[in-house]
Each structure stands twice: as C-alpha cells, then as structure tokens.
Motif scaffolding. Structure first.
Motif, PDB file in Angstrom:
ATOM      1  N   GLU A   1      11.142   2.526   5.272  1.00 49.45           N
ATOM      2  CA  GLU A   1      10.974   3.898   4.775  1.00 49.45           C
ATOM      3  C   GLU A   1       9.511   4.345   4.830  1.00 49.45           C
ATOM      4  OE1 GLU A   1      13.093   6.367   3.529  1.00 49.45           O
ATOM      5  OE2 GLU A   1      14.556   5.109   4.580  1.00 49.45           O
ATOM      6  N   LYS A   2       8.609   3.393   4.542  1.00 48.55           N
ATOM      7  CA  LYS A   2       7.185   3.734   4.483  1.00 48.55           C
ATOM      8  C   LYS A   2       6.618   4.120   5.843  1.00 48.55           C
ATOM      9  CE  LYS A   2       5.445   1.161   0.551  1.00 48.55           C
ATOM     10  NZ  LYS A   2       4.688   0.032   0.067  1.00 48.55           N
ATOM     11  N   VAL A   3       7.230   3.612   6.919  1.00 46.81           N
ATOM     12  CA  VAL A   3       6.589   3.797   8.230  1.00 46.81           C
ATOM     13  C   VAL A   3       7.424   4.629   9.202  1.00 46.81           C
ATOM     14  CG1 VAL A   3       5.338   1.616   8.004  1.00 46.81           C
ATOM     15  CG2 VAL A   3       7.537   1.631   9.175  1.00 46.81           C
ATOM     16  N   LYS A   4       8.631   5.004   8.764  1.00 47.09           N
ATOM     17  CA  LYS A   4       9.531   5.625   9.750  1.00 47.09           C
ATOM     18  C   LYS A   4       9.070   7.002  10.222  1.00 47.09           C
ATOM     19  CE  LYS A   4      12.809   7.904   6.746  1.00 47.09           C
ATOM     20  NZ  LYS A   4      14.113   7.988   6.175  1.00 47.09           N
ATOM     21  N   ASN A   5       8.256   7.665   9.419  1.00 49.84           N
ATOM     22  CA  ASN A   5       7.837   9.016   9.821  1.00 49.84           C
ATOM     23  C   ASN A   5       6.399   9.069  10.352  1.00 49.84           C
ATOM     24  OD1 ASN A   5      10.294  10.176   9.159  1.00 49.84           O
ATOM     25  ND2 ASN A   5       9.723  10.284   6.989  1.00 49.84           N
ATOM     26  N   LEU A   6       5.907   7.939  10.846  1.00 47.24           N
ATOM     27  CA  LEU A   6       4.514   7.951  11.313  1.00 47.24           C
ATOM     28  C   LEU A   6       4.413   8.253  12.813  1.00 47.24           C
ATOM     29  CD1 LEU A   6       3.019   4.998   9.209  1.00 47.24           C
ATOM     30  CD2 LEU A   6       2.968   7.443   8.745  1.00 47.24           C
ATOM     31  N   GLY A   7       5.550   8.578  13.411  1.00 47.23           N
ATOM     32  CA  GLY A   7       5.532   9.027  14.810  1.00 47.23           C
ATOM     33  C   GLY A   7       5.358   7.910  15.820  1.00 47.23           C
ATOM     34  N   LEU A   8       5.650   6.667  15.423  1.00 48.65           N
ATOM     35  CA  LEU A   8       5.481   5.547  16.356  1.00 48.65           C
ATOM     36  C   LEU A   8       6.770   4.740  16.453  1.00 48.65           C
ATOM     37  CD1 LEU A   8       2.000   4.107  15.331  1.00 48.65           C
ATOM     38  CD2 LEU A   8       2.551   5.387  17.391  1.00 48.65           C
ATOM     39  N   PRO A   9       6.973   4.026  17.582  1.00 47.39           N
ATOM     40  CA  PRO A   9       8.123   3.121  17.649  1.00 47.39           C
ATOM     41  C   PRO A   9       8.007   2.051  16.561  1.00 47.39           C
ATOM     42  CG  PRO A   9       6.890   3.146  19.747  1.00 47.39           C
ATOM     43  CD  PRO A   9       6.131   3.987  18.784  1.00 47.39           C
TER      44      PRO A   9
ATOM     45  N   ILE B   1      18.921  -0.718  12.233  1.00 48.66           N
ATOM     46  CA  ILE B   1      18.619   0.575  11.614  1.00 48.66           C
ATOM     47  C   ILE B   1      18.493   1.617  12.718  1.00 48.66           C
ATOM     48  CG2 ILE B   1      16.892   1.857  10.269  1.00 48.66           C
ATOM     49  CD1 ILE B   1      16.229  -0.733   8.831  1.00 48.66           C
ATOM     50  N   GLU B   2      19.202   2.722  12.513  1.00 47.72           N
ATOM     51  CA  GLU B   2      19.159   3.768  13.533  1.00 47.72           C
ATOM     52  C   GLU B   2      17.734   4.287  13.709  1.00 47.72           C
ATOM     53  OE1 GLU B   2      22.272   6.722  12.943  1.00 47.72           O
ATOM     54  OE2 GLU B   2      21.166   7.902  14.459  1.00 47.72           O
ATOM     55  N   GLY B   3      17.335   4.414  14.947  1.00 41.25           N
ATOM     56  CA  GLY B   3      15.998   4.950  15.219  1.00 41.25           C
ATOM     57  C   GLY B   3      14.938   3.855  15.314  1.00 41.25           C
ATOM     58  N   ALA B   4      15.324   2.608  14.943  1.00 44.64           N
ATOM     59  CA  ALA B   4      14.342   1.515  15.007  1.00 44.64           C
ATOM     60  C   ALA B   4      14.798   0.473  16.034  1.00 44.64           C
ATOM     61  CB  ALA B   4      14.219   0.860  13.640  1.00 44.64           C
ATOM     62  N   VAL B   5      13.843  -0.331  16.485  1.00 42.15           N
ATOM     63  CA  VAL B   5      14.172  -1.411  17.421  1.00 42.15           C
ATOM     64  C   VAL B   5      14.465  -2.654  16.596  1.00 42.15           C
ATOM     65  CG1 VAL B   5      13.322  -2.781  19.368  1.00 42.15           C
ATOM     66  CG2 VAL B   5      12.541  -0.414  19.075  1.00 42.15           C
ATOM     67  N   ASN B   6      15.629  -3.264  16.840  1.00 40.95           N
ATOM     68  CA  ASN B   6      15.995  -4.459  16.087  1.00 40.95           C
ATOM     69  C   ASN B   6      15.283  -5.685  16.677  1.00 40.95           C
ATOM     70  OD1 ASN B   6      18.172  -6.907  16.248  1.00 40.95           O
ATOM     71  ND2 ASN B   6      18.048  -5.971  14.222  1.00 40.95           N
TER      72      ASN B   6
ATOM     73  N   ILE C   1       5.413  -3.063  13.366  1.00 46.32           N
ATOM     74  CA  ILE C   1       6.452  -4.068  13.089  1.00 46.32           C
ATOM     75  C   ILE C   1       6.580  -4.186  11.572  1.00 46.32           C
ATOM     76  CG2 ILE C   1       7.218  -6.459  13.426  1.00 46.32           C
ATOM     77  CD1 ILE C   1       5.686  -6.561  16.017  1.00 46.32           C
ATOM     78  N   THR C   2       7.805  -4.083  11.073  1.00 49.94           N
ATOM     79  CA  THR C   2       8.015  -4.136   9.626  1.00 49.94           C
ATOM     80  C   THR C   2       9.366  -4.779   9.322  1.00 49.94           C
ATOM     81  OG1 THR C   2       7.880  -2.776   7.626  1.00 49.94           O
ATOM     82  CG2 THR C   2       9.039  -1.794   9.473  1.00 49.94           C
ATOM     83  N   ASP C   3       9.822  -4.669   8.078  1.00 47.64           N
ATOM     84  CA  ASP C   3      11.168  -5.154   7.742  1.00 47.64           C
ATOM     85  C   ASP C   3      11.957  -4.003   7.115  1.00 47.64           C
ATOM     86  OD1 ASP C   3       9.995  -4.922   5.277  1.00 47.64           O
ATOM     87  OD2 ASP C   3      10.053  -7.048   4.787  1.00 47.64           O
ATOM     88  N   ALA C   4      13.232  -4.268   6.805  1.00 44.16           N
ATOM     89  CA  ALA C   4      14.092  -3.192   6.308  1.00 44.16           C
ATOM     90  C   ALA C   4      13.530  -2.611   5.007  1.00 44.16           C
ATOM     91  CB  ALA C   4      15.508  -3.714   6.103  1.00 44.16           C
ATOM     92  N   THR C   5      12.962  -3.471   4.146  1.00 44.44           N
ATOM     93  CA  THR C   5      12.439  -3.012   2.858  1.00 44.44           C
ATOM     94  C   THR C   5      11.317  -1.999   3.029  1.00 44.44           C
ATOM     95  OG1 THR C   5      12.825  -5.272   2.160  1.00 44.44           O
ATOM     96  CG2 THR C   5      11.606  -3.888   0.619  1.00 44.44           C
TER      97      THR C   5
ATOM     98  N   ALA D   1       0.844  -1.207   0.000  1.00 44.70           N
ATOM     99  CA  ALA D   1       0.000   0.000   0.000  1.00 44.70           C
ATOM    100  C   ALA D   1       0.872   1.247   0.000  1.00 44.70           C
ATOM    101  CB  ALA D   1      -0.895  -0.002   1.239  1.00 44.70           C
ATOM    102  N   LEU D   2       0.264   2.361  -0.386  1.00 41.21           N
ATOM    103  CA  LEU D   2       0.986   3.638  -0.368  1.00 41.21           C
ATOM    104  C   LEU D   2       1.194   4.080   1.077  1.00 41.21           C
ATOM    105  CD1 LEU D   2      -1.204   5.481  -3.040  1.00 41.21           C
ATOM    106  CD2 LEU D   2       1.029   4.391  -3.386  1.00 41.21           C
ATOM    107  N   VAL D   3       2.191   4.963   1.267  1.00 46.26           N
ATOM    108  CA  VAL D   3       2.448   5.486   2.621  1.00 46.26           C
ATOM    109  C   VAL D   3       1.164   6.101   3.191  1.00 46.26           C
ATOM    110  CG1 VAL D   3       3.759   7.180   3.957  1.00 46.26           C
ATOM    111  CG2 VAL D   3       4.873   5.923   2.113  1.00 46.26           C
ATOM    112  N   SER D   4       0.437   6.847   2.331  1.00 48.65           N
ATOM    113  CA  SER D   4      -0.775   7.511   2.825  1.00 48.65           C
ATOM    114  C   SER D   4      -1.821   6.501   3.288  1.00 48.65           C
ATOM    115  CB  SER D   4      -1.363   8.396   1.730  1.00 48.65           C
ATOM    116  OG  SER D   4      -1.628   7.611   0.584  1.00 48.65           O
ATOM    117  N   GLU D   5      -1.878   5.350   2.612  1.00 50.23           N
ATOM    118  CA  GLU D   5      -2.863   4.326   3.003  1.00 50.23           C
ATOM    119  C   GLU D   5      -2.469   3.661   4.323  1.00 50.23           C
ATOM    120  OE1 GLU D   5      -4.436   2.873  -1.384  1.00 50.23           O
ATOM    121  OE2 GLU D   5      -2.465   2.213  -0.724  1.00 50.23           O
TER     122      GLU D   5
END
Ligand code: ATP
Ligand code: MG
Length: 521
Positions: free
Chosen positions: A116-124, A133-138, A109-113, A91-95
C-alpha cells in the motif's frame, strides 16, 4: 584485495561446499533459505531484472523488513548491474517517496504488507511472497521469468561501478544518499573480516536484528555472514521477549547490536524471566552510537560469558571503520571503552576542525579516514560531497575522537552534537553516561537548548523509574558532583521514552524541538 569484480563473486567464493547450509532463517516464522537458494535465486533475480529493463547504474528501492530473502534481493540487484537502495519499511509514505524520487529509482521491491505504501509511486513494484496482487509483479513469477531469459542483455560490470545507495541515518540533518561501488563493499568486508579464524567459517550464527536497509545490516551482517558461510537469524522487529527466545532457540553465537539494546538487556526486568545459561552467545558487537562505560560493565556482569566488541563505522565508509581486533595483538583486546583499532588497509588521522592541521596522539580532533571503502560521494549533492571528502581523498567523519599511544581509538562525540556552553564544548554522550549510572535513571538524552547568557545549555531528558523519589534538583546535583562546573546539566525534563532511530541513534533534534515547542505554548 581479492580481485573478484562483484560482491556476489567475492561473497560466494567456495559456496559450493555449503549449498545445503541455511544462510538466512526468520526468527519468528522459521522460514529459511540455504546457500544453494541464495546463489541460484540471486542469478535468477539478476536475469529477470535485466530482462525487465534494469540497466547498469539504475536504482531499485527495497522496502522490506529483515526477511529471509533480503540477501538474495540485494545481491540480485547488484549482480544485474543495478544499485540496491534499502528503505525503512516503517517510514511514512512521504519519506519513502522522498527516497524513491531522490534516488531516481526504476522499480521497487516490497512485500504484501508494505505494498500500500508504494503502489502509487508510479514505478513497477515487485511483491515478495505467494500472494498475487493486481498491478504488481509476483516474486515467484519474476524468478521463473528469470529462468527463461538469457544473459545477453547484461553489460559488463566493473569493480568501480556503483552497486549500493544506502541513505545515512539523518541524525544530524537530512538523510543523504551515499554512493558505494562494488570495490567499496569488497574492501570493507576484506578489512573488517581479516581477523575471523578459518575454523570459524561456517560456524557463526549471527543475529540479524539491525535493519538490513542500513549499512550495518546489509554489509556488517548480511554480506559479512554470507562471506563466512554463517547463518543469519533475521528478526523483522524488536521485542525483548521475542529477541531472547530467538537467541536461545536459534543458538545465536554472535550478536551485532546497538547501545539501546544493551541498555534494555541491562535494565529491563523481563530479562530475568529467562534462563540466560541457555544462551550460546559468545560475542556481541556494539556500534552506531556511544556505549556508556557503566553500561558495558553492567552488561558484562549480567552476561559473563559474552565478549563485548565495540566498533565504529559510518555509511560513507561502507560500514565498519574501527574495531577490536588487531593483526599483531589478536582479537578483542582493545582497551575498555575504546572503539578499537584502525582496520587493515585504512589510514586515519585526527585534525583540528578549524585549521585542518593533523593533531598528535592523545589529542582530540575530527576523525578523518582514507581507504578503498570511502564513498564516491553523496548522490546528486556535490556541495556536501566536497565538504566531506577533501582533495587528498580524506573522508571527514564529523566525529571527535583521539588515538592513544597503543593505537586504541576513543570516540568523544559528534562535532555537530557538542553543546557550546559559554564557549566551552560539552559532549552529551559524557553526561548521558554519567546519568545512566544513577540507579533511578532508566534512559536519558542530553540536548542543547538556546540560552541568552550561555549561548547553549545542556538539558537532560530523563526516563525515571516509576518508583523513584528523585526530583529535578537531585538529578542536577548528581551530575554536578561528577563533572567540571561548565559541564553541569542546567535543567531536567522527565519524559516517557527517548526517541531513537532503528539504527540505534538518539534523535536529539526531535527532543529539543519538543521541549522548545512546549516552552512557547
Ligand atoms: P547523518 O549523517 O544523516 O546525520 P548518521 O551519521 O547517524 O546520520 P550513519 O552513517 O548511520 O548516519 O551513522 C554514522 C555515525 O554513527 C558516525 O558518524 C558516528 O557519529 C556514529 N557512530 C557509529 N559508531 C559509533 C560508536 N561506536 N561510538 C560513537 N558513535 C558512533
Ligand atoms: Mg553521518
């Protein structure tokens, strides 16, 4: 109903006999997890999420393709008391943002691929895999943190607590968040797995192609296979060659799929490159959209050793609702082209959608169902909930069908998709089934277009074989020769492909809007 409180307790019963057995294997990478891994990591994930602050009833959105860890993730969230909400990774980032916001999610919860789509949604964000990945929980760090944290913060979980918030496919309008409890899912599994023979436990190899974010994928494939201690062959995307190679290499015995895949298997010449005698496939389940009778016949001719089982379900009913297989009559003997029988522990009726009156057998009406599988309601949408579940607890499915004298159920189409031609109702599924019998028609969708005189007219969008000589008129005449006058297709648009959702539904609204916008240009 078995009285375990949570899905994982229900699903993991007798799992100690199967710890070494593979539960999920990725078709392409070969990455696998055993039942031992599933049980251990589900517990570790639940503890880690609790220690990170996830509380009962809070939503985690999962943005992943069908990966080997999917079952662990869904059950881990649920057993922490959280609510699993799968999102479409394509889905698109907006969706995705819409789903995250609409569900009030606390984490992703996502993967490296897909990071990018979810990193700016304001959630862990928790990211699967080795990569940090910096800023994410491994993922690995998270599970290790789970080992160190105690069970103290965990609240008691009841069967009546929410555990999943899948979104409906959005075929007829906006996608709706569907609130499901542990009891809903357990009830659906109990009802749908009633006919699995005990000697099949541990034996079934299930194709995991349907997206796991969809109810058919998470309940009908992941949970159902885990309950039976089978193996899921997870495929992250559909490509016919990869699909057939995986079916052969992993000895898939059971393939839950959707009509567009059947169409592809029947009509795509790539299939002829394969030695189909190498397949170990014994049965196919097809659900999510109507299966044209001719397609079934053509599929059976090409795959004579495979039993086809149609099924019907919807997100609001926690997955399967009707299927072939009956306690009295045994598995797989519902009539051809029926979607099967009522599952155990369900009540079904067909009503006149205008008056609400219950209709006799063999009369088409709206299918209503009442059972322990019926959702609690649409998330934060009281109005739609009240329209869908009535005061007596009946779920109004929006689908038209009928039950015959033997209890076989037939689905005609969705109420919302019936085309109203001069007051007559025309089912696009019926016209599509007829058009698919034409040798030059590779795929088709029938959509309504507004018409001053008739109100609406049925228009066929046809993917025609590139070598075919037929013109619009030939297609119109072909349908006209096979249907009553009012059902005739009134125009044909030749298109390159028919847009379909990952859950197998024709996106008629897209096609209709495209034709309308072409007309106004
Ligand atoms: P939305 O409700 O958001 O418009 P949707 O109804 O497509 O989307 P799902 O819950 O994924 O969302 O799909 C359930 C619907 O799929 C059913 O209501 C029915 O219309 C259709 N369906 C499922 N199985 C079958 C089947 N075997 N034959 C015909 N239609 C089916
Ligand atoms: Mg629906």
């Amino acid at each position: 109903m078995e009285c375990q409180k949570q899905d994982n307790e229900y699903i993991f019963r007798r799992v100690e006999e199967y710890t070494e057995k593979v539960a999920f294997v990725e078709a392409v990478t070969g990455k696998s997890v055993t039942y031992g891994d599933v049980v251990r990591n589900t517990k570790r994930l639940a503890k880690a999420l609790t220690s990170l602050g996830l509380r009962k009833g809070q939503v985690m959105v999962v943005v992943l393709p069908n990966v080997a860890e999917y079952g662990i993730i869904a059950l881990g969230i649920m057993s922490a008391g959280g609510v699993f909400s799968g999102a479409n990774p394509t889905a698109l980032v907006s969706e995705i943002k819409k789903q995250v916001e609409a569900s009030g999610a606390r984490g992703i919860i996502t993967d490296a691929t897909n990071y990018e789509k979810v990193k700016n949604l304001g959630l862990p964000v928790i990211v699967l895999g080795e990569e940090k990945i910096e800023g994410a929980v491994n993922w690995k760090d998270l599970l290790e943190a789970g080992d160190k944290s105690g069970d103290n913060d965990k609240e008691e979980i009841l069967q009546t607590d929410l555990c999943a918030l899948p979104f409906s496919s959005g075929t007829t309008g906006l996608q709706k968040g569907v609130m499901l409890t542990h009891r809903n899912l357990i009830a659906n599994l109990c009802s749908s797995l009633f006919s699995v023979r005990s000697d099949m436990i541990g034996q079934i190899v299930t194709l995991g192609l349907i997206p796991f974010f969809h109810i058919y994928g998470i309940v009908g494939i992941c949970c159902a296979t885990m309950k039976n201690k089978g193996k899921v062959v997870a495929m992250s995307r559909y490509d016919l060659r990869i699909f057939l190679n995986a079916m052969i290499a992993h000895e898939v015995s059971f393939a839950p799929i959707v009509p567009p895949i059947i169409l592809n298997l029947v009509k795509n010449p790539i299939v002829d490159e394969f030695d189909l005698s190498k397949l170990k496939l014994r049965s196919v389940m097809t659900a999510a959209a109507p299966l044209a009778p001719e397609l079934l016949t053509a599929f059976e001719a090409k795959f004579p050793n495979v039993q086809v089982q149609e099924a019907y379900g919807l997100t609001e009913h926690s997955c399967i609702t009707l299927t072939h297989g009956d306690p009295k009559r045994g598995q797989g003997i519902a009539k051809r082209n029926s979607v099967g029988f009522i599952l155990p522990n369900l009540e079904v009726k067909f009503i006149d959608p205008d008056t609400g009156r219950s209709l006799p057998k063999n009369t088409s009406g709206e299918l209503c169902v009442r059972s322990q599988c019926v959702m609690q309601g649409y998330f934060k949408n009281k109005e739609e909930t009240e329209k869908t579940i009535d005061e007596e607890g009946w779920l109004h499915t929006g689908d038209i069908g009928y039950i015959d004298d033997d209890g076989d159920i037939f689905i005609v189409d969705r109420i919302k998709e019936l085309i109203k031609y001069k007051g007559f109702q025309v089912a696009p599924a019926e016209l599509e089934a007829i058009l698919l019998t034409h040798p030059s028609v590779e795929d088709v969708a029938v959509v309504p277009l507004p018409d001053e005189e008739a109100g609406e007219i049925p228009v066929a969008c046809v993917v025609i074989n590139p070598k075919a000589k037929e013109k619009e008129e030939d297609i119109l005449n072909f349908v006209a020769a096979n249907v009553a006058h009012y059902k005739k297709v009134r125009a044909v648009h030749f298109v390159d492909s028919i847009p379909k959702s990952l859950s197998g539904k024709i996106m008629r609204r897209l096609l209709r809007d495209k034709i309308l916008s072409m007309k106004t240009k």
